[in-house]
Write a protein that holds these residues in place. Structure first.
Motif, PDB file in Angstrom:
ATOM      1  N   GLY B  66       0.830  -1.214   0.000  1.00  0.00           N
ATOM      2  CA  GLY B  66       0.000   0.000   0.000  1.00  0.00           C
ATOM      3  C   GLY B  66       0.859   1.255   0.000  1.00  0.00           C
ATOM      4  N   ALA B  67       0.185   2.381  -0.241  1.00  0.00           N
ATOM      5  CA  ALA B  67       0.893   3.660  -0.384  1.00  0.00           C
ATOM      6  C   ALA B  67       1.578   4.100   0.912  1.00  0.00           C
ATOM      7  N   ARG B  68       0.900   3.882   2.037  1.00  0.00           N
ATOM      8  CA  ARG B  68       1.496   4.332   3.313  1.00  0.00           C
ATOM      9  C   ARG B  68       2.797   3.584   3.607  1.00  0.00           C
ATOM     10  N   GLN B  69       2.749   2.282   3.345  1.00  0.00           N
ATOM     11  CA  GLN B  69       3.962   1.496   3.584  1.00  0.00           C
ATOM     12  C   GLN B  69       5.078   1.935   2.633  1.00  0.00           C
ATOM     13  N   ARG B  70       4.677   2.245   1.409  1.00  0.00           N
ATOM     14  CA  ARG B  70       5.653   2.706   0.406  1.00  0.00           C
ATOM     15  C   ARG B  70       6.336   3.992   0.881  1.00  0.00           C
ATOM     16  N   ILE B  71       5.526   4.899   1.409  1.00  0.00           N
ATOM     17  CA  ILE B  71       6.097   6.162   1.900  1.00  0.00           C
ATOM     18  C   ILE B  71       7.075   5.877   3.040  1.00  0.00           C
ATOM     19  N   GLU B  72       6.642   4.999   3.955  1.00  0.00           N
ATOM     20  CA  GLU B  72       7.479   4.650   5.095  1.00  0.00           C
ATOM     21  C   GLU B  72       8.832   4.088   4.632  1.00  0.00           C
ATOM     22  N   ASN B 108     -12.387   0.570   2.409  1.00  0.00           N
ATOM     23  CA  ASN B 108     -11.425  -0.521   2.244  1.00  0.00           C
ATOM     24  C   ASN B 108      -9.974  -0.077   2.369  1.00  0.00           C
ATOM     25  N   SER B 109      -9.708   1.141   1.894  1.00  0.00           N
ATOM     26  CA  SER B 109      -8.308   1.573   1.855  1.00  0.00           C
ATOM     27  C   SER B 109      -7.936   2.453   3.042  1.00  0.00           C
ATOM     28  N   GLY B 110      -8.954   3.017   3.686  1.00  0.00           N
ATOM     29  CA  GLY B 110      -8.677   3.978   4.751  1.00  0.00           C
ATOM     30  C   GLY B 110      -8.116   5.290   4.213  1.00  0.00           C
ATOM     31  N   GLU B 111      -8.230   5.484   2.889  1.00  0.00           N
ATOM     32  CA  GLU B 111      -7.699   6.709   2.275  1.00  0.00           C
ATOM     33  C   GLU B 111      -8.826   7.440   1.567  1.00  0.00           C
ATOM     34  N   ASN B 112      -8.601   8.720   1.274  1.00  0.00           N
ATOM     35  CA  ASN B 112      -9.613   9.521   0.584  1.00  0.00           C
ATOM     36  C   ASN B 112      -9.526   9.432  -0.928  1.00  0.00           C
ATOM     37  N   GLU B 113      -8.361   9.080  -1.451  1.00  0.00           N
ATOM     38  CA  GLU B 113      -8.208   9.005  -2.908  1.00  0.00           C
ATOM     39  C   GLU B 113      -7.104   8.025  -3.299  1.00  0.00           C
ATOM     40  N   SER B 114      -6.904   7.893  -4.613  1.00  0.00           N
ATOM     41  CA  SER B 114      -5.965   6.895  -5.111  1.00  0.00           C
ATOM     42  C   SER B 114      -4.522   7.386  -5.154  1.00  0.00           C
ATOM     43  N   VAL B 115      -4.285   8.576  -4.613  1.00  0.00           N
ATOM     44  CA  VAL B 115      -2.896   9.034  -4.521  1.00  0.00           C
ATOM     45  C   VAL B 115      -2.697   9.808  -3.224  1.00  0.00           C
ATOM     46  N   ILE B 116      -1.511   9.652  -2.659  1.00  0.00           N
ATOM     47  CA  ILE B 116      -1.121  10.439  -1.485  1.00  0.00           C
ATOM     48  C   ILE B 116       0.034  11.324  -1.940  1.00  0.00           C
ATOM     49  N   GLY B 123      16.846  10.460   1.924  1.00  0.00           N
ATOM     50  CA  GLY B 123      18.300  10.512   2.088  1.00  0.00           C
ATOM     51  C   GLY B 123      18.783  11.933   2.331  1.00  0.00           C
ATOM     52  N   GLY B 124      17.967  12.697   3.051  1.00  0.00           N
ATOM     53  CA  GLY B 124      18.344  14.069   3.382  1.00  0.00           C
ATOM     54  C   GLY B 124      17.963  15.085   2.307  1.00  0.00           C
ATOM     55  N   CYS B 125      17.535  14.609   1.138  1.00  0.00           N
ATOM     56  CA  CYS B 125      17.174  15.550   0.057  1.00  0.00           C
ATOM     57  C   CYS B 125      15.701  15.898   0.131  1.00  0.00           C
ATOM     58  N   GLU B 126      15.424  17.190   0.156  1.00  0.00           N
ATOM     59  CA  GLU B 126      14.028  17.619   0.154  1.00  0.00           C
ATOM     60  C   GLU B 126      13.397  17.316  -1.191  1.00  0.00           C
ATOM     61  N   THR B 127      12.227  16.712  -1.154  1.00  0.00           N
ATOM     62  CA  THR B 127      11.574  16.362  -2.413  1.00  0.00           C
ATOM     63  C   THR B 127      10.061  16.328  -2.249  1.00  0.00           C
ATOM     64  N   VAL B 128       9.373  16.536  -3.345  1.00  0.00           N
ATOM     65  CA  VAL B 128       7.925  16.346  -3.358  1.00  0.00           C
ATOM     66  C   VAL B 128       7.689  14.904  -3.795  1.00  0.00           C
ATOM     67  N   ILE B 129       6.746  14.252  -3.151  1.00  0.00           N
ATOM     68  CA  ILE B 129       6.505  12.842  -3.464  1.00  0.00           C
ATOM     69  C   ILE B 129       5.011  12.576  -3.659  1.00  0.00           C
ATOM     70  N   ALA B 130       4.698  11.762  -4.640  1.00  0.00           N
ATOM     71  CA  ALA B 130       3.314  11.331  -4.843  1.00  0.00           C
ATOM     72  C   ALA B 130       3.336   9.815  -4.957  1.00  0.00           C
ATOM     73  N   VAL B 131       2.464   9.172  -4.207  1.00  0.00           N
ATOM     74  CA  VAL B 131       2.436   7.714  -4.203  1.00  0.00           C
ATOM     75  C   VAL B 131       1.018   7.253  -4.484  1.00  0.00           C
ATOM     76  N   MET B 132       0.851   6.525  -5.563  1.00  0.00           N
ATOM     77  CA  MET B 132      -0.485   6.033  -5.902  1.00  0.00           C
ATOM     78  C   MET B 132      -0.786   4.778  -5.098  1.00  0.00           C
ATOM     79  N   ASN B 133      -2.079   4.491  -4.987  1.00  0.00           N
ATOM     80  CA  ASN B 133      -2.517   3.427  -4.096  1.00  0.00           C
ATOM     81  C   ASN B 133      -3.449   2.468  -4.828  1.00  0.00           C
TER      82      ASN B 133
END
Lengths: 256, 296
Positions: B66-72, B108-116, B123-133
């Motif tokens: 899932g997306a949350r685990q991916r972010i983690e 089912n997903s506990g999320e509001n949409e198909s992307v977070i 690794g210390g680098c600031e970045t914008v991240i999008a993770v689909m679910n």
């Protein structure tokens, strides 16, 4: 007229195709240019240069073919990646020589097959979407028959998008929608209603700027008035400086 | 290593025989003690699988996560700040049954949409991240999906940040009709502006990435990575088989196939993804990564 009537009309065998529009609007001035310079010449896409009221324009169309032989030859208007790459090459050429681009869109969708996947159908469409968004020349797209999903959008990221009254534009075919929704691909009429794919629906949703009324026979009067409309629109779009044009184009899609 | 294990080891790591075709029916890890790997068929202890970030320890098959685990797994601890978490989809074209489907997807997903989406450090680098679910309507792209991704890119452009997007998607969301199709153009416009500003965009394709997402932002990265064995397609295998009326060759549309055809830069194991992203982000950062004395 129901949504499904439009679907039927949009797909009718005797409906004018891109070549008819090109011939009737640009006459002998149209010169076809071939090939994507990478792989081959996809005949589902026809493109070239023509003259419109004394100025040069780039013309790109998705061409279904007008009889069975032509349809086979043109893969029924379903382009491969090389077709989209040819279209982009011609649009980039238009940008270089400061001439506007007109696209005639008529396809049931980008082709689904082994070669199409191997050569990056998704990548080819994606690149068109990106590049058309910042192409530094006016773009006008007219949906003349079927506007099948990503394969149609790849020629419809434009400053204005128009539709023939009985053309359709949809994210999925009514058959595909019906088979997913009701596991029954024959319920196309119901699915056509649900998808909001007619010119009138899409005008209400702000997806298109103009509906081109269709007389019973798409006769010369219609082509003449369409030609004038296209010329006026290019005149209007060319009056904007490029940054204004591009920011209007961005916002046109940003609002969805 | 016994003989059977040895042959499994020799087998190509990612076979698509049980993947792709029935991609949508693939299991997430159930709460059972043992799990059978769908590729090598070996029984794997759930706890071992969990410790290995849900990569089969025997054959390297990447189970979906899932997306949350991916972010983690991807971002530095406690560095994630989510954007637009409360944005929710509506039944904009009044499509039958969509309202109920959305409700179920949320439950089912506990999320509001198909992307977070959000910003974080990798690794210390600031970045914008999008993770689909994939747990939310098979990661399909609706208006809110497109809006969140577009906003993420616009934020990154404004703040001169790189973007990392993990894709997983069945494609456009039919229930939003043409509005879903328009998201392809909208997101592509935002990607282009980000690109024209000279900023880095990395896509990570995960299983499955198809349809309108493949034909827009998934294929627009400066660098395109993929997890092993992921199905990556414009048209899914079933649609193609129906069109051409023949069986597709084994491994067709796998990440490895796309690598061979020249459409992705590298296939990267999940357990090496964070290090790979860190390396790429550092190589593109304005700060010198080549040590003292190098030019800024």
């Amino acid at each position: 007229m129901s949504a499904f009537d439009s679907v039927t009309a949009a797909r009718a065998n005797d409906r004018p195709t891109a070549i008819d529009y090109i011939t009737r609007i640009f006459g002998d001035s149209f010169m076809e240019l071939h090939g994507d310079r990478r792989f081959s010449d996809d005949k589902a896409v026809i493109g070239g240069i023509a003259e419109l009221n004394g100025s040069a324009v780039t013309v790109v169309g998705l061409e279904k073919g007008r009889n069975l032989n032509e349809r086979m030859d043109r893969n029924f208007g379903s382009a491969h990646p090389e077709g989209y790459r040819k279209a982009l090459r011609l649009m980039k050429q238009a940008e270089k020589f400061h001439r506007p681009v007109i696209c005639f869109v008529d396809t049931s969708g980008a082709y689904c097959g082994i070669g199409a996947e191997e050569r990056g159908q998704g990548q080819a469409i994606a690149e068109n979407l990106m590049e058309m968004m910042t192409l530094e020349t006016p773009i006008l797209s007219i949906l003349i028959g079927e506007g099948g999903s990503g394969g149609a959008l790849a020629l419809a990221v434009a400053d204005e998008v128009w539709m023939l009254e009985n053309a359709i534009y949809s994210v999925i075919s009514p058959e595909g929608c019906a088979s997913i929704l009701w596991k029954d691909s024959s319920k196309t009429a119901e699915a056509s209603e649900c998808l909001k794919l007619t010119s009138h629906d899409l005008f209400k949703l702000g997806v298109i700027e103009r509906i081109i009324r269709e007389p019973k026979n798409l006769d010369s009067i219609m082509f003449d008035s369409l030609k004038n409309l296209i010329a006026q629109t290019f005149e209007k779009l060319e009056a904007y400086d490029i940054q204004t044009l591009l920011s209007k184009r961005y916002n046109r899609f940003r609002k969805f | 290593m016994n003989t059977a294990d040895f042959f499994n080891f020799l087998k190509p790591k990612n076979e698509l025989e049980n993947q792709g075709q029935e991609a949508e029916n693939q299991p997430f890890i159930p709460d059972e003690l043992w799990v059978k790997c769908p590729v090598c068929k070996s029984p794997v202890l759930s706890s071992d699988l969990g410790e290995n970030n849900k990569v089969c320890p025997k054959c390297g098959y990447h189970f979906r996560i899932g997306a949350r685990q991916r972010i983690e797994l991807t971002v530095d601890k406690d560095s994630f700040r989510e954007f637009d978490a409360d944005m929710v989809s509506e039944n904009i074209i009044d499509f039958p049954d969509y309202t109920r489907k959305l409700k179920n997807a949320k439950a089912n997903s506990g999320e509001n949409e198909s992307v977070i989406t959000g910003e974080a450090k990798i690794g210390g680098c600031e970045t914008v991240i999008a993770v689909m679910n994939s747990q939310f309507m098979m990661g399909s792209m609706g208006t809110v999906t497109g809006e969140k991704i577009t906003r993420a890119f616009e934020y990154a452009t404004e703040n001169k940040l790189p973007v990392v997007v993990f894709t997983v998607s069945g494609g456009a969301r039919m229930q939003e009709g043409i509005m879903s199709l328009m998201q392809m153009a909208k997101t592509s416009g935002a990607v282009k502006r980000h690109s024209d500003a000279g900023l880095l965009y990395i896509t990570v394709l995960t299983d499955p990435t198809t349809g309108g997402v493949t034909a827009s932002f998934a294929m627009e990265g400066d660098i395109i990575l993929s997890e092993p064995g992921a199905l990556i397609a414009f048209a899914g295998p079933r649609v193609i088989e129906q069109t051409i009326r023949q069986k597709l060759p084994k491994g067709f549309q796998s990440a490895e196939f796309l690598l061979e055809k020249g459409f992705i830069d590298a296939v990267v194991n999940r357990n090496e993804m964070k290090d790979t992203l860190t390396k790429l982000l550092k190589l593109h950062s304005n700060k010198s990564v080549f040590g003292e004395g190098a030019d800024e």
